[in-house]
Write a protein that holds these residues in place. Structure first.
Motif, PDB file in Angstrom:
ATOM      1  N   LEU A   1      31.437  39.799  29.770  1.00  0.00           N
ATOM      2  CA  LEU A   1      32.739  39.943  30.433  1.00  0.00           C
ATOM      3  C   LEU A   1      33.753  40.696  29.560  1.00  0.00           C
ATOM      4  N   THR A   2      33.707  40.445  28.256  1.00  0.00           N
ATOM      5  CA  THR A   2      34.746  41.011  27.379  1.00  0.00           C
ATOM      6  C   THR A   2      34.341  42.340  26.749  1.00  0.00           C
ATOM      7  N   GLU A   3      33.134  42.815  27.057  1.00  0.00           N
ATOM      8  CA  GLU A   3      32.674  44.079  26.482  1.00  0.00           C
ATOM      9  C   GLU A   3      33.542  45.251  26.902  1.00  0.00           C
ATOM     10  N   ARG A   4      33.549  46.291  26.052  1.00  0.00           N
ATOM     11  CA  ARG A   4      34.255  47.524  26.403  1.00  0.00           C
ATOM     12  C   ARG A   4      33.244  48.553  26.866  1.00  0.00           C
ATOM     13  N   ARG A   5      33.521  49.148  27.976  1.00  0.00           N
ATOM     14  CA  ARG A   5      32.668  50.211  28.505  1.00  0.00           C
ATOM     15  C   ARG A   5      33.560  51.377  28.884  1.00  0.00           C
ATOM     16  N   SER A   6      33.005  52.590  28.869  1.00  0.00           N
ATOM     17  CA  SER A   6      33.820  53.764  29.210  1.00  0.00           C
ATOM     18  C   SER A   6      34.327  53.672  30.643  1.00  0.00           C
ATOM     19  N   TYR A   7      33.594  52.929  31.514  1.00  0.00           N
ATOM     20  CA  TYR A   7      33.953  52.900  32.930  1.00  0.00           C
ATOM     21  C   TYR A   7      34.722  51.632  33.322  1.00  0.00           C
ATOM     22  N   LYS A   8      34.961  50.728  32.372  1.00  0.00           N
ATOM     23  CA  LYS A   8      35.749  49.546  32.751  1.00  0.00           C
ATOM     24  C   LYS A   8      36.593  49.051  31.577  1.00  0.00           C
ATOM     25  N   LYS A   9      37.729  48.462  31.928  1.00  0.00           N
ATOM     26  CA  LYS A   9      38.597  47.905  30.898  1.00  0.00           C
ATOM     27  C   LYS A   9      37.997  46.597  30.403  1.00  0.00           C
ATOM     28  N   PRO A  10      38.137  46.274  29.111  1.00  0.00           N
ATOM     29  CA  PRO A  10      37.640  44.970  28.656  1.00  0.00           C
ATOM     30  C   PRO A  10      38.473  43.848  29.263  1.00  0.00           C
ATOM     31  N   MET A  11      37.806  42.778  29.605  1.00  0.00           N
ATOM     32  CA  MET A  11      38.537  41.636  30.167  1.00  0.00           C
ATOM     33  C   MET A  11      39.148  40.825  29.016  1.00  0.00           C
ATOM     34  N   PRO A  12      40.432  40.460  29.100  1.00  0.00           N
ATOM     35  CA  PRO A  12      41.014  39.634  28.031  1.00  0.00           C
ATOM     36  C   PRO A  12      40.254  38.311  27.899  1.00  0.00           C
ATOM     37  N   ALA A  13      40.222  37.783  26.665  1.00  0.00           N
ATOM     38  CA  ALA A  13      39.456  36.563  26.376  1.00  0.00           C
ATOM     39  C   ALA A  13      39.846  35.408  27.303  1.00  0.00           C
ATOM     40  N   ARG A  14      41.142  35.273  27.583  1.00  0.00           N
ATOM     41  CA  ARG A  14      41.578  34.137  28.410  1.00  0.00           C
ATOM     42  C   ARG A  14      41.047  34.241  29.838  1.00  0.00           C
ATOM     43  N   GLU A  15      40.998  35.473  30.361  1.00  0.00           N
ATOM     44  CA  GLU A  15      40.447  35.652  31.720  1.00  0.00           C
ATOM     45  C   GLU A  15      38.948  35.336  31.734  1.00  0.00           C
ATOM     46  N   ALA A  16      38.263  35.765  30.679  1.00  0.00           N
ATOM     47  CA  ALA A  16      36.821  35.482  30.601  1.00  0.00           C
ATOM     48  C   ALA A  16      36.588  33.972  30.551  1.00  0.00           C
ATOM     49  N   MET A  17      37.438  33.278  29.781  1.00  0.00           N
ATOM     50  CA  MET A  17      37.297  31.817  29.706  1.00  0.00           C
ATOM     51  C   MET A  17      37.561  31.171  31.065  1.00  0.00           C
ATOM     52  N   ALA A  18      38.510  31.740  31.827  1.00  0.00           N
ATOM     53  CA  ALA A  18      38.807  31.182  33.156  1.00  0.00           C
ATOM     54  C   ALA A  18      37.581  31.329  34.062  1.00  0.00           C
ATOM     55  N   ILE A  19      36.858  32.438  33.925  1.00  0.00           N
ATOM     56  CA  ILE A  19      35.647  32.617  34.734  1.00  0.00           C
ATOM     57  C   ILE A  19      34.587  31.594  34.325  1.00  0.00           C
ATOM     58  N   LEU A  20      34.417  31.420  33.016  1.00  0.00           N
ATOM     59  CA  LEU A  20      33.419  30.440  32.547  1.00  0.00           C
ATOM     60  C   LEU A  20      33.759  29.036  33.063  1.00  0.00           C
ATOM     61  N   THR A  21      35.032  28.672  32.987  1.00  0.00           N
ATOM     62  CA  THR A  21      35.383  27.312  33.436  1.00  0.00           C
ATOM     63  C   THR A  21      35.262  27.189  34.959  1.00  0.00           C
ATOM     64  N   GLY A  22      35.258  28.317  35.655  1.00  0.00           N
ATOM     65  CA  GLY A  22      35.047  28.290  37.104  1.00  0.00           C
ATOM     66  C   GLY A  22      33.580  28.202  37.479  1.00  0.00           C
ATOM     67  N   MET A  23      32.705  28.188  36.492  1.00  0.00           N
ATOM     68  CA  MET A  23      31.263  28.157  36.780  1.00  0.00           C
ATOM     69  C   MET A  23      30.685  26.748  36.660  1.00  0.00           C
ATOM     70  N   SER A  24      31.506  25.790  36.992  1.00  0.00           N
ATOM     71  CA  SER A  24      31.064  24.391  36.968  1.00  0.00           C
ATOM     72  C   SER A  24      29.882  24.229  37.918  1.00  0.00           C
ATOM     73  N   GLY A  25      28.872  23.491  37.502  1.00  0.00           N
ATOM     74  CA  GLY A  25      27.647  23.363  38.298  1.00  0.00           C
ATOM     75  C   GLY A  25      26.565  24.301  37.789  1.00  0.00           C
ATOM     76  N   LYS A  26      26.992  25.462  37.254  1.00  0.00           N
ATOM     77  CA  LYS A  26      26.028  26.425  36.705  1.00  0.00           C
ATOM     78  C   LYS A  26      25.931  26.297  35.187  1.00  0.00           C
ATOM     79  N   LEU A  27      27.091  26.061  34.540  1.00  0.00           N
ATOM     80  CA  LEU A  27      27.143  25.923  33.083  1.00  0.00           C
ATOM     81  C   LEU A  27      27.579  24.508  32.741  1.00  0.00           C
ATOM     82  N   GLU A  28      27.226  24.065  31.517  1.00  0.00           N
ATOM     83  CA  GLU A  28      27.645  22.716  31.120  1.00  0.00           C
ATOM     84  C   GLU A  28      29.107  22.757  30.657  1.00  0.00           C
TER      85      GLU A  28
END
Ligand SMILES: [Fe+2]
Ligand SMILES: [Fe+2]
Length: 355
Positions: free
Chosen positions: A310-337
């Motif tokens: 999620l936080t990687e930098r690519r020429s075709y996309k902006k890196p996602m800030p760490a806090r946004e990436a963490m929000a996605i991880l915490t939204g994956m309840s049921g899939k991740l512990e």
């Protein structure tokens, strides 16, 4: 200790932000935007100009920095909006030692700048991290070459890359590791080095024993090694893969597993490589494992892998800030512990971690 600053002169600060971030991985960097004081506050050791040199005020701005240059061999990197003979001659006349078109990828500009800077002037913190990233990347490229050739691969060689990663993250901090890794151009190596750095930070935070730390960072470094046998046009495709390409891409955990099994790899690492895309609710691949079928190592690794992607930098996309990436991880309840996601979030928020 830096002996001066690399000055980044820019008339488009938003576009220069990625360059600034990367320059900071190798040296102290001062950014001077239009309207800022047009003279250096500390001695310049290099100048990077991201100015439109067809404008008189931009030329004057560059000249005001160049007339205080401390040595005739100071690097002056010019990013040119156009590269006609006239533009190149103008840049050279102004003192440019290297010219690039303005659209050049920032990591290539920084690589050239780094080659020009004198080694003994390179920042004391950055230099060991750069060395360790280089060492870990050498290990990875040897590994990927081995897998491309059908294996087996030398696991002793892999183990030689673990200490540099753990030492760099422990002593230089995760941020420095990530910023240095981002200067490397190969997307897959970059991803594996990011996952390994994030994994090192995670296990250091969790207080794992030395042996367990090494084991986990080893799994992180190896997790995507099967991608060495995925066609490059799929592996490096910008944007989304179509359904057929996705089927091929999803073979990489089993390819990695097969090669490592032939190489005599231990069971826990094999399991981590094969199952790092499994989810607790059974929606992952390749085996659709559910809950208790997924080992602790896999649970930890999957979190590091998703966060790094999620936080990687690519020429075709902006890196996602760490806090946004963490929000996605915490939204994956049921899939991740979730208890591990919480520990992971704390690890990433520690001083010197990604921000
Ligand atoms: Fe993967
Ligand atoms: Fe991955």
């Amino acid at each position: 200790m830096a002996l001066g600053a690399v000055y980044l002169l820019t008339d488009r600060p938003d576009r220069s932000a990625a360059l600034e971030t990367l320059i900071k991985t190798i040296a102290h960097c001062e950014v001077v935007a239009a309207g800022d004081d047009a003279s250096p506050s500390v001695l310049p050791r290099a100048i990077v100009s991201d100015l439109t040199l067809s404008r008189r005020e931009s030329v004057n701005r560059l000249r005001s920095f160049l007339h205080v240059r401390k040595a005739s061999d100071m690097p002056v990197v010019c990013l040119l909006r156009s590269t006609t003979d006239h533009d190149l001659r103008q840049a050279r006349d102004l003192g440019a030692t290297i010219c690039f078109p303005a659209y050049t990828a920032p990591h290539l500009v920084v690589q050239a700048l780094q080659a020009e800077l004198k080694t003994d002037e390179t920042d004391a913190i950055a230099q060991p991290v750069i060395r360790n990233v280089t060492r870990a990347k050498e290990v990875l490229s040897g590994l990927f070459d081995g897998v491309r050739g059908g294996g087996p691969i030398s696991l002793d060689q892999v183990d030689a890359g673990l200490d540099p990663i753990l030492a760099a993250v422990k002593e230089g901090g995760l941020t420095q590791w990530l910023e240095t890794v981002w200067t490397h151009d190969d997307a897959t190596y970059q991803h594996c080095l990011l996952v390994a750095g994030v994994a090192a930070q995670f296990v250091l935070h969790l207080g794992f024993r030395t042996e367990d730390r090494e084991h986990f960072v080893r799994a992180a470094l190896l997790h995507d090694v099967g991608k060495a046998q995925i066609p490059l046009e799929i592996l490096n495709k910008p944007g989304r893969l179509d359904a057929d390409e996705m089927v091929i891409m999803r073979r990489h955990p089993v390819i990695g597993y097969d090669i490592l099994r032939k190489s005599g790899c231990d069971t826990a690492t094999l399991g981590a490589v094969r199952h790092h895309h499994e989810m607790l609710d059974g929606s992952g691949y390749p085996n659709g494992l559910v809950g208790a079928e997924i080992s602790d190592t896999v649970r930890l690794l999957t979190i590091c892998d998703i966060y790094a992607a999620l936080t990687e930098r690519r020429s075709y996309k902006k890196p996602m800030p760490a806090r946004e990436a963490m929000a996605i991880l915490t939204g994956m309840s049921g899939k991740l512990e979730m208890s591990l996601v919480q520990h992971f979030g704390n690890a990433m928020l520690e001083p010197n971690s990604a921000s």
